[in-house]
Write an enzyme that holds these catalytic residues in place. Structure first.
Site, PDB file in Angstrom:
ATOM      1  N   GLU A  96      78.603 -96.047  40.634  1.00 33.98           N
ATOM      2  CA  GLU A  96      78.412 -96.597  41.972  1.00 33.98           C
ATOM      3  C   GLU A  96      77.079 -97.320  42.114  1.00 33.98           C
ATOM      4  O   GLU A  96      76.230 -96.966  42.922  1.00 33.98           O
ATOM      5  CB  GLU A  96      78.561 -95.479  43.014  1.00 33.98           C
ATOM      6  CG  GLU A  96      80.001 -94.990  43.072  1.00 33.98           C
ATOM      7  CD  GLU A  96      80.215 -93.847  44.024  1.00 33.98           C
ATOM      8  OE1 GLU A  96      81.234 -93.875  44.733  1.00 33.98           O
ATOM      9  OE2 GLU A  96      79.386 -92.919  44.059  1.00 33.98           O
ATOM     10  N   GLU A 112      87.465 -90.737  39.495  1.00 30.68           N
ATOM     11  CA  GLU A 112      87.354 -89.695  40.510  1.00 30.68           C
ATOM     12  C   GLU A 112      88.624 -89.728  41.356  1.00 30.68           C
ATOM     13  O   GLU A 112      89.070 -90.806  41.759  1.00 30.68           O
ATOM     14  CB  GLU A 112      86.139 -89.905  41.422  1.00 30.68           C
ATOM     15  CG  GLU A 112      84.796 -89.752  40.734  1.00 30.68           C
ATOM     16  CD  GLU A 112      83.623 -89.943  41.694  1.00 30.68           C
ATOM     17  OE1 GLU A 112      83.834 -89.818  42.929  1.00 30.68           O
ATOM     18  OE2 GLU A 112      82.515 -90.221  41.211  1.00 30.68           O
TER      19      GLU A 112
END
Length: 963
Positions: free
Chosen positions: A413, A477
């Site tokens: 991220e 994820e």
């Protein structure tokens, strides 16, 4: 403007040596410097106060000096407080600057060299991990400084050491330029949290080494080569290998996989240093959009893992590491993504040994820049590129000899930027044998995998139906395991199995990061964000793991084990046929045995083993069950077939259950109302009505007693304490149904009795259940009938108005005296289940205390429901109490010592104070769980939509140990 200081420097540091391989197996001398160190905490960086680095400094005589354990975090040892944020930086975003309020820990340790410490060669001082920036002195001489918290750094110190009284001084800053690269959704925990060692490097020692051990699946040969700057020899006694560095060798070997983690003991020696190794032969490729190891497709049944221990933070001991991996293996997990930094290297040694696929992720995340529209993002600022590449390099060089690592990950991220491309280029040049992963740039210029987070099941299906792409697809994820959940795992897994290039995913995450605290009256609980006075925090979002902080498996982990089991057992219990499918990628089923049992009304009547033929990976076998051991016992019957370990392994003993299935043999007989000839009419006695074994209030129609058991408040109930997934993502209000439930007022429903009607056949109570400030309602009619011993309740529910939200639950709630705290039931168990988390619910006879039915989520919420209940008993210590049986459909059972409203109001487990009642929910329906705390919500088929409903129960009193 002040002159730049080292802790605001965008470079990775100064004075450190080049990175090299982890060498835990070296026979060269080492000195572990762990222990109690002198320590002083300052609120600012104190750049000019360096007296503590000198020989004559006496911490005992100086103000403010205490001690801390190294390795460790000072905020977990009484010096300052931890703080948790998910994405937001807890300081102003002004890269690379940090605030003057910069907690700084000065560490000082005095040590002697052992009397027999070698005098030749060099000595390096090695730090395995320091958060977030450190400057180091030895005997008054500054060695340098470094950033990159979860990566090793070394200094050459041989010329500075003396036999006695060496003074090692380390200044550690909580905030630095490096903090902008380490926004990794976890507690901010400064300190020297991994080991500090002195390592002797004799003349001719191994500066570095890389053992290349490939595998050719077409002929079963291993491809062996070792590269190192020095002349060295590699010996592998089991294979008869004695190989010079730089030479190639091909020979027959057994390959390494996560299912068959075959390792060969080896020694790499230069003459002056020998390093013990464990070699695993395997080759990783991406071919036609599929990630393959040793030529075979891999399906990741994975989990994301932060390093965490509830008492020591990211200082994790070897016992805890092994315990984590053993738990993973026992729950059919086969892969770990090291979110979001390289773990302690000993963890990777264990992955090699026990067998797990690893995505090794770089110590990099800049997620907080999303709050300023990514302005100033370091991964797109060339000034930071050397630090980014240094982090990639330190990861790869340290970890390159681990066969378990099959993918490198650039980080997490960080948006997109040229710095990521430079990292990718360096890694590919250095190690073309492993693919690269990066998720956060949708164009995937630097990733060999198509990676997504929290995609809906429909999106996975869309990607699967699109056909093979040039990149394998994974969910790095998914299935956010926060609180009660995650839901919808089964649907994901079937898609992974259906489409070849959809290669699984990694549940977020492994561990709840709760920190232990104690109330003033001595009760223990786990704390989360905001419990330490942080002005900026993200609450209990740090508690989103498959195990609780103390490593107790959550219901979510038990569910995941069932969903991802590598053996699929199906069949027809009536025809006594069983199909066993091997879903392993490489291993056959020779390590397993197949056991059966035959149960009637939940009671086992017999069992044994089935012969299991050779079943290769991807194959199946059809078997026949024996004749039922008894046919003279009437009732619902089923077969339970289990695949268990046939012998002990490194991670579980013989008999450990890997997979199971239940196959109905004789269906349950339908339950009907009491026969008309046996029914009794209600009798009025003043303010009471008597109907069979029960008493009612004549005015309200409320049930007040069943036999000797007082009953209170039996009426329709639709509320549950919203789960984290019901509440939705904290940054996306309304993403879960909880907000709509509260807005509508489902947590404060009002009940009105419209009629209490008696006739010769029973009692009818007509009610309206509705929230304030709305014309929506549920018309609920309770029809009571009875025999002398049985009480039957039939409930009809008809909605009024247009309901646009599902219900949390639909059923009846009642209260019993607190003494009725022992529960026995025939139905799903032993743990909790909900509509989309019920794969692991095993039908049987179960027994538990009311307290034992609770799941102690760190933030209290709806929990503890048991599915598919045929009957249940709630009794006191003497065995007397109440029995409830299902009507035409099985029900969901929940029993607590507090109401759903009290559960909803609690912030921590210590807020749940039992009263003198047991509150029992008998539910016709439950809303699913989903994963909306960070992902998709409940699938449509698992939503409890408002519609006409009919359900019922039969009640009776029990006086003793009745079945």
């Amino acid at each position: 403007m002040r002159n730049p200081v080292y802790y605001e420097d965008v470079s990775p540091g100064h004075g450190t040596l080049q990175p090299r391989s982890w060498t835990a197996g070296s026979d060269a001398r080492r000195l572990d410097l762990s222990g109690e160190w002198d320590f002083r905490l300052s609120p600012t960086a104190r750049p000019d106060d360096e007296a503590f680095t000198e020989d004559g400094f006496d911490p005992a005589a100086a103000p403010g000096w205490r001690s801390v354990r190294v390795p460790g975090h000072w905020v977990l040892q009484g010096h300052g407080e931890p703080a948790y944020t998910n994405t937001r930086y807890p300081f102003p975003v002004d890269p690379p600057r940090v605030p003057d309020e910069n907690p700084t820990g000065d560490h000082r340790h005095v040590f002697d060299l052992p009397a027999d410490w070698p005098g030749d060669g060099e000595v390096v001082l090695r730090f395995e991990g320091v958060e977030s920036c450190a400057r180091v002195w030895l005997n008054g001489r500054v060695l340098g400084d470094f950033q990159g918290s979860r990566l090793p750094h070394e200094f050459a110190v041989g010329g500075l050491l003396r036999p006695h009284g060496n003074v090692l001084a380390v200044r550690v800053h909580q905030w630095s330029a490096g903090s902008y690269l380490e926004d990794q959704d976890m507690w901010w925990l400064p300190g020297i949290f991994r080991e500090v060692t002195l390592q002797h490097r004799p003349e001719g020692a191994l500066d570095d080494f890389w053992v290349h051990a490939g595998y050719d699946h077409t002929d079963g040969s291993g491809l062996l080569r070792v590269d190192c700057p020095q002349r060295a020899r590699l010996t592998v006694p089991e294979l008869g290998v004695d190989l010079a560095s730089g030479e190639d060798l091909r020979l027959p070997v057994e390959p390494w996989t996560a299912e068959t983690p075959r390792l060969y003991d080896a020694v790499l020696s230069t003459g002056s240093e020998a390093v013990s190794l464990r070699i695993g032969f395997r080759t990783v490729t991406v071919e036609d959009g599929v990630l393959r190891v040793n030529g075979g497709r891999v399906l990741f049944r994975g989990v994301n893992r932060h390093e965490f221990h509830p008492e020591t933070g990211r200082t994790v001991d070897a016992e805890t590491m092994r315990r984590d991996l053993v738990l993973m293996k026992r729950h059919n997990i086969n892969a770990v993504r090291t979110s979001h930094y390289p773990p302690h290297p000993a963890f990777l040694d264990l992955c090699d040994e026990l067998g797990l696929w690893v995505i090794d992720e770089c110590d990099l995340e800049t997620h907080g820049f999303t709050h300023v529209d990514w302005r100033g993002n370091p991964v797109d600022d060339e000034r930071w590129t050397p630090a980014l590449v240094d982090r990639a390099r330190r990861m790869v060089e340290r970890d390159k000899n681990h066969p378990s690592i099959v993918v490198w990950s650039l980080g997490n991220e960080c948006g997109s930027g040229k710095g990521l491309g430079e990292m990718a280029r360096w890694i590919r040049d250095r190690d073309p044998s492993r693919p690269l992963h990066y998720e956060n740039d949708p164009d995937y210029p630097d990733s060999d995998l198509h990676s997504m987070m929290y995609a809906r099941q429909s999106k996975v299906d869309e990607i699967g139906r699109a056909g093979a792409t040039r990149k394998p697809f994974i969910l790095c994820e998914y299935a956010h395991a926060m609180g009660n959940g995650p839901g919808g795992l089964t649907e994901y897994q079937r898609l992974f199995e259906k489409y070849e290039h959809c290669q699984g995913g990694f549940v977020w995450e492994w561990t709840d990061h709760g920190l232990p605290r104690r109330t003033a009256d001595g009760r223990d609980f786990f704390a989360y964000g905001g419990d330490f006075g942080e002005p900026v925090h993200d609450g209990n979002f740090v508690c989103d793991g498959l195990v609780f902080p103390d490593r107790t498996p959550s219901p979510g982990l038990v569910e995941y084990k069932k969903v991802v089991e590598p053996v699929r057992i199906t069949g027809d219990g009536t025809a006594r046929t069983v199909r066993v499918r091997n879903l392993h990628d490489f291993a056959d089923l020779s390590a397993l045995a197949l056991e059966w049992s035959y149960e009637v009304e939940g009671e086992p009547l017999g069992g044994g083993r089935l012969p299991l033929p050779h079943v290769p990976a991807g194959g199946h076998a059809d078997l026949e069950l024996p004749a039922p051991p008894r046919t003279d016992v009437a009732g619902e019957a089923q077969w339970t077939v289990r695949a268990v370990l046939a012998g002990d392994t490194a991670w579980a003993p013989e008999g450990h259950c890997v997979a199971w299935a239940q196959l109905p043999a004789v269906p349950a007989a339908p339950t009907t109302a009491p026969a008309s000839g046996a029914q009794v009419a209600p009798r009025r006695d003043g303010s009471s009505l008597t109907l069979g074994p029960a008493s009612f209030d004549a005015v309200t129609g409320a049930l007040t007693r069943l036999g000797a058991v007082p009953v209170e408040g039996l009426r329709l109930d639709v509320w549950r304490a919203p789960t984290d997934n019901d509440e939705g993502a904290p940054w996306k209000p309304g993403s879960g149904p909880g907000t709509a439930w509260r807005r509508l007022g489902l947590h404060r429903m009002r009940h009105r009795v419209d009629a209490v009607e008696c006739d010769d056949a029973g009692l009818t109570v007509r009610t309206r259940v509705a929230p304030a400030a709305s014309d929506l309602a549920l018309r609920a009619v309770y029809r009571w009938t009875a025999t002398d011993e049985l009480l039957r309740l039939d409930v009809s529910v008809d909605p009024e108005g247009t309901w646009e939200v599902p219900l949390p639950r639909l059923g009846v709630r009642l209260a019993l005296p607190g003494a009725y705290d022992r529960v026995r039931w025939f139905g799903g168990g032993p743990g909790e289940a909900y509509p989309d988390t019920r794969a692991a619910s095993l039908v049987g006879r179960w027994e538990e205390s009311v307290d034992g039915l609770q799941t102690p989520y760190v933030r209290p919420q709806e929990n503890g429901a048991r599915a598919d209940v045929r009957w249940a008993r709630l009794t006191d210590a003497a065995g007397g109490g109440l029995r409830v049986a299902a009507g035409t459909a099985y029900f969901w059972l929940t029993a607590r010592r507090w109401t759903s409203e009290h559960l909803d109001a609690a912030a921590h487990t210590t807020d749940l104070v039992p009263d003198d009642r047991v509150y029992v929910n008998l539910d016709h329906g439950q809303h699913g769980i989903g994963s909306a705390s960070c992902g998709p919500g409940v699938l449509q088929r698992h939503k409890l939509m408002v519609s006409t409903a009919r359900f019922g129960f039969t009640f009776s009193a029990v006086a003793g140990d009745e079945g």
